[in-house]
Design a protein around this motif. Structure first.
Motif, PDB file in Angstrom:
ATOM      1  N   ASN A 133     -20.826  -7.863   4.444  1.00  0.00           N
ATOM      2  CA  ASN A 133     -20.232  -6.864   3.550  1.00  0.00           C
ATOM      3  C   ASN A 133     -18.958  -6.274   4.143  1.00  0.00           C
ATOM      4  N   PHE A 134     -18.963  -6.074   5.433  1.00  0.00           N
ATOM      5  CA  PHE A 134     -17.760  -5.568   6.110  1.00  0.00           C
ATOM      6  C   PHE A 134     -16.613  -6.559   5.938  1.00  0.00           C
ATOM      7  N   GLN A 135     -16.898  -7.822   6.153  1.00  0.00           N
ATOM      8  CA  GLN A 135     -15.859  -8.850   6.038  1.00  0.00           C
ATOM      9  C   GLN A 135     -15.371  -8.998   4.602  1.00  0.00           C
ATOM     10  N   GLN A 136     -16.284  -8.872   3.633  1.00  0.00           N
ATOM     11  CA  GLN A 136     -15.873  -8.941   2.224  1.00  0.00           C
ATOM     12  C   GLN A 136     -14.981  -7.759   1.860  1.00  0.00           C
ATOM     13  N   LEU A 137     -15.279  -6.601   2.441  1.00  0.00           N
ATOM     14  CA  LEU A 137     -14.441  -5.422   2.197  1.00  0.00           C
ATOM     15  C   LEU A 137     -13.034  -5.644   2.734  1.00  0.00           C
ATOM     16  N   LYS A 138     -12.963  -6.276   3.878  1.00  0.00           N
ATOM     17  CA  LYS A 138     -11.664  -6.591   4.477  1.00  0.00           C
ATOM     18  C   LYS A 138     -10.897  -7.584   3.593  1.00  0.00           C
ATOM     19  N   LYS A 139     -11.615  -8.580   3.054  1.00  0.00           N
ATOM     20  CA  LYS A 139     -10.995  -9.552   2.152  1.00  0.00           C
ATOM     21  C   LYS A 139     -10.486  -8.875   0.883  1.00  0.00           C
ATOM     22  N   LEU A 140     -11.287  -7.941   0.372  1.00  0.00           N
ATOM     23  CA  LEU A 140     -10.918  -7.236  -0.854  1.00  0.00           C
ATOM     24  C   LEU A 140      -9.629  -6.448  -0.669  1.00  0.00           C
ATOM     25  N   SER A 141      -9.494  -5.799   0.492  1.00  0.00           N
ATOM     26  CA  SER A 141      -8.286  -5.002   0.752  1.00  0.00           C
ATOM     27  C   SER A 141      -7.065  -5.893   0.916  1.00  0.00           C
ATOM     28  N   GLY A 142      -7.281  -7.174   1.280  1.00  0.00           N
ATOM     29  CA  GLY A 142      -6.169  -8.119   1.340  1.00  0.00           C
ATOM     30  C   GLY A 142      -5.843  -8.683  -0.034  1.00  0.00           C
ATOM     31  N   LYS A 143      -6.884  -8.970  -0.792  1.00  0.00           N
ATOM     32  CA  LYS A 143      -6.710  -9.523  -2.143  1.00  0.00           C
ATOM     33  C   LYS A 143      -6.034  -8.523  -3.065  1.00  0.00           C
ATOM     34  N   TYR A 144      -6.420  -7.253  -2.950  1.00  0.00           N
ATOM     35  CA  TYR A 144      -5.850  -6.184  -3.777  1.00  0.00           C
ATOM     36  C   TYR A 144      -5.156  -5.174  -2.850  1.00  0.00           C
ATOM     37  N   SER A 145      -4.065  -5.586  -2.258  1.00  0.00           N
ATOM     38  CA  SER A 145      -3.366  -4.758  -1.264  1.00  0.00           C
ATOM     39  C   SER A 145      -2.421  -3.765  -1.935  1.00  0.00           C
ATOM     40  N   ASP A 146      -1.988  -2.762  -1.164  1.00  0.00           N
ATOM     41  CA  ASP A 146      -1.000  -1.795  -1.657  1.00  0.00           C
ATOM     42  C   ASP A 146       0.290  -2.504  -2.057  1.00  0.00           C
ATOM     43  N   GLU A 147       0.699  -3.490  -1.262  1.00  0.00           N
ATOM     44  CA  GLU A 147       1.945  -4.212  -1.541  1.00  0.00           C
ATOM     45  C   GLU A 147       1.883  -4.921  -2.889  1.00  0.00           C
ATOM     46  N   LYS A 148       0.751  -5.590  -3.167  1.00  0.00           N
ATOM     47  CA  LYS A 148       0.600  -6.296  -4.445  1.00  0.00           C
ATOM     48  C   LYS A 148       0.562  -5.322  -5.616  1.00  0.00           C
ATOM     49  N   PHE A 149      -0.144  -4.212  -5.423  1.00  0.00           N
ATOM     50  CA  PHE A 149      -0.194  -3.184  -6.461  1.00  0.00           C
ATOM     51  C   PHE A 149       1.204  -2.663  -6.769  1.00  0.00           C
ATOM     52  N   GLN A 150       1.951  -2.319  -5.738  1.00  0.00           N
ATOM     53  CA  GLN A 150       3.299  -1.783  -5.931  1.00  0.00           C
ATOM     54  C   GLN A 150       4.212  -2.795  -6.624  1.00  0.00           C
ATOM     55  N   GLU A 151       4.141  -4.042  -6.193  1.00  0.00           N
ATOM     56  CA  GLU A 151       4.987  -5.075  -6.800  1.00  0.00           C
ATOM     57  C   GLU A 151       4.667  -5.270  -8.276  1.00  0.00           C
ATOM     58  N   ASN A 152       3.361  -5.274  -8.622  1.00  0.00           N
ATOM     59  CA  ASN A 152       2.952  -5.454 -10.020  1.00  0.00           C
ATOM     60  C   ASN A 152       3.425  -4.300 -10.893  1.00  0.00           C
ATOM     61  N   LEU A 153       3.193  -3.072 -10.408  1.00  0.00           N
ATOM     62  CA  LEU A 153       3.574  -1.904 -11.202  1.00  0.00           C
ATOM     63  C   LEU A 153       5.095  -1.787 -11.307  1.00  0.00           C
ATOM     64  N   TYR A 154       5.777  -2.054 -10.231  1.00  0.00           N
ATOM     65  CA  TYR A 154       7.246  -1.994 -10.235  1.00  0.00           C
ATOM     66  C   TYR A 154       7.808  -2.994 -11.249  1.00  0.00           C
ATOM     67  N   ALA A 155       7.248  -4.200 -11.247  1.00  0.00           N
ATOM     68  CA  ALA A 155       7.713  -5.233 -12.177  1.00  0.00           C
ATOM     69  C   ALA A 155       7.500  -4.798 -13.625  1.00  0.00           C
ATOM     70  N   GLU A 156       6.347  -4.174 -13.900  1.00  0.00           N
ATOM     71  CA  GLU A 156       6.062  -3.710 -15.262  1.00  0.00           C
ATOM     72  C   GLU A 156       7.009  -2.575 -15.670  1.00  0.00           C
ATOM     73  N   CYS A 157       7.305  -1.694 -14.736  1.00  0.00           N
ATOM     74  CA  CYS A 157       8.176  -0.545 -15.043  1.00  0.00           C
ATOM     75  C   CYS A 157       9.626  -0.971 -15.298  1.00  0.00           C
ATOM     76  N   THR A 158      10.036  -2.041 -14.659  1.00  0.00           N
ATOM     77  CA  THR A 158      11.442  -2.474 -14.760  1.00  0.00           C
ATOM     78  C   THR A 158      11.611  -3.677 -15.680  1.00  0.00           C
ATOM     79  N   LEU A 159      10.539  -4.051 -16.380  1.00  0.00           N
ATOM     80  CA  LEU A 159      10.524  -5.281 -17.178  1.00  0.00           C
ATOM     81  C   LEU A 159      11.653  -5.356 -18.196  1.00  0.00           C
ATOM     82  N   ASN A 160      11.877  -4.280 -18.942  1.00  0.00           N
ATOM     83  CA  ASN A 160      12.861  -4.299 -20.027  1.00  0.00           C
ATOM     84  C   ASN A 160      14.170  -3.609 -19.668  1.00  0.00           C
ATOM     85  N   LYS A 161      14.336  -3.307 -18.366  1.00  0.00           N
ATOM     86  CA  LYS A 161      15.592  -2.679 -17.948  1.00  0.00           C
ATOM     87  C   LYS A 161      16.694  -3.713 -17.847  1.00  0.00           C
ATOM     88  N   LYS A 162      17.882  -3.339 -18.282  1.00  0.00           N
ATOM     89  CA  LYS A 162      19.039  -4.252 -18.206  1.00  0.00           C
ATOM     90  C   LYS A 162      19.669  -4.161 -16.832  1.00  0.00           C
TER      91      LYS A 162
END
Length: 370
Positions: free
Chosen positions: A341-370
């Motif tokens: 369970n400890f190792q799966q938690l570590k995998k989860l934090s890599g799979k859903y990292s802060d960097e990936k979250f930020q990149e996804n949200l940033y892309a959505e926020c700037t999607l229609n900007k010229k």
């Protein structure tokens, strides 16, 4: 060069302030607004505005938000609904979903029959909340751009009842710098009686009474320390019933005092098992702490998160398993399962990292900007 998005984070109270830490970096320029009369000291380097929450304060925050590009609402109470509906459409709005905002409006689905019978007339009187201010709430859902959630599986379940939910954005999970050797198995073994935590708060969604009755049926119940976390939530008719059911029984204990983060972690280091009898997503912070500390987790089969966690590779168990494990004195994890369970938690934090979250949200926020 990437231009940071001007972002306002809005909280009611200090409890969940750490949620905005996942935005720290080069993509978001963060300002935190807190509505609270309680004054606290904050970490240096954070831009924080604290206000009492008066009508004048709310109007001030609306003015601040109108100069932002993204507004993040933590919870969706009446104040945040007002803010959401006051902002022009070019400003993106994200809602950090906690659960109760939707589940409270269909509460009968998530309360066990035992809890419903216990509440009786009280529950009928409280049902007005399900339709309270529904028009403004629905308008806010239509206005909000992004739903920040823990699990896409939960989001799809909710869409069955709330078809106009905003677009789902996967939240990140905290990074885990430790390794399995940090789990202190000796502490658990040295407890006078195996410590089993029941629920995560005073909330009725924990369906405590089913678990209390299950425990009462066990001939060996005196061998355990069943502890209820009663230090978060409001005193109500339901909580008084729980107190009455556990009073005078030396195998039941209630934690009623506020715990610091260190005290919270220390409690889980000594704990053998965590039982959350909820029919809905809740207590995920407690559950992830349990995984980090080698605690055996039992969830209700009706809770979607039980099945989601299993798919993510965690070894979690049902309430029926809990009953069998009590009878067989097996309400704790083996070292191998705890490490898994400890190792799966570590995998989860890599799979859903802060960097990936930020990149996804940033892309959505700037999607229609010229």
């Amino acid at each position: 060069m990437t231009q940071a998005i001007k972002t306002i984070h809005i909280y009611t109270g200090h409890t969940f302030m750490g949620n905005s830490d996942r935005f720290e970096g080069n993509l978001f320029e963060n300002t935190i607004v807190i509505f609270s009369k309680e004054r606290k000291e904050y970490k240096p380097g954070k831009k924080i505005i604290q206000l009492n929450g008066s009508k004048k304060d709310i109007e001030k925050v609306i003015g601040i938000c109108q100069k932002a590009e993204l507004v993040v609402l933590y919870d969706l109470d009446q104040v945040k609904i007002k803010i959401a509906l006051s902002l022009p459409n070019h400003i993106k709005i994200a809602w950090r979903f906690f659960g109760h905002e939707l589940y409270d409006r269909q509460r009968l689905k998530y309360l066990s029959k035992t809890t419903q019978r216990t509440l009786g007339v009280k529950l009928i009187l409280e049902k007005f909340w399900e339709k309270k201010n529904i028009t403004q709430f629905t308008k806010a859902l239509n206005r909000i751009n992004f739903f920040l959630g823990l699990s896409e599986a939960e989001y799809h379940l909710l869409v069955n009842n709330w078809r106009r939910l905003p677009k789902f954005i996967q939240l990140s999970f905290p990074s885990l710098d430790l390794n399995p050797s940090s789990i202190n198995f000796k502490l658990k073994i040295n407890e006078p009686s195996p410590l089993i935590l029941i629920g995560n708060s005073m909330a009725m969604y924990n369906n405590h009474i089913d678990i209390i009755k299950l425990i009462e049926q066990q001939p060996n119940r005196q061998q355990f320390n069943f502890t209820l976390l009663f230090n978060y939530g409001l005193e109500k008719y339901y909580t008084k019933k729980i107190r009455k059911l556990t009073r005078g029984k030396n195998y039941f204990h209630l934690i009623e005092d506020f715990m610091s983060l260190d005290e919270f972690n220390s409690l889980y280091e000594r704990t053998s098992a965590l039982v959350v009898n909820s029919h809905r997503q809740m207590a995920m912070g407690n559950i992830f702490t349990a995984f980090k500390k080698g605690v055996k987790v039992y969830l209700n089969e009706k809770n979607l998160m039980l099945h989601w966690l299993k798919k993510e590779g965690f070894r979690v168990f049902s309430i029926k398993n809990f009953q069998n494990d009590l009878q067989n004195n097996n309400a704790s994890l083996t070292q191998n399962l705890a490490i898994n369970n400890f190792q799966q938690l570590k995998k989860l934090s890599g799979k859903y990292s802060d960097e990936k979250f930020q990149e996804n949200l940033y892309a959505e926020c700037t999607l229609n900007k010229k």
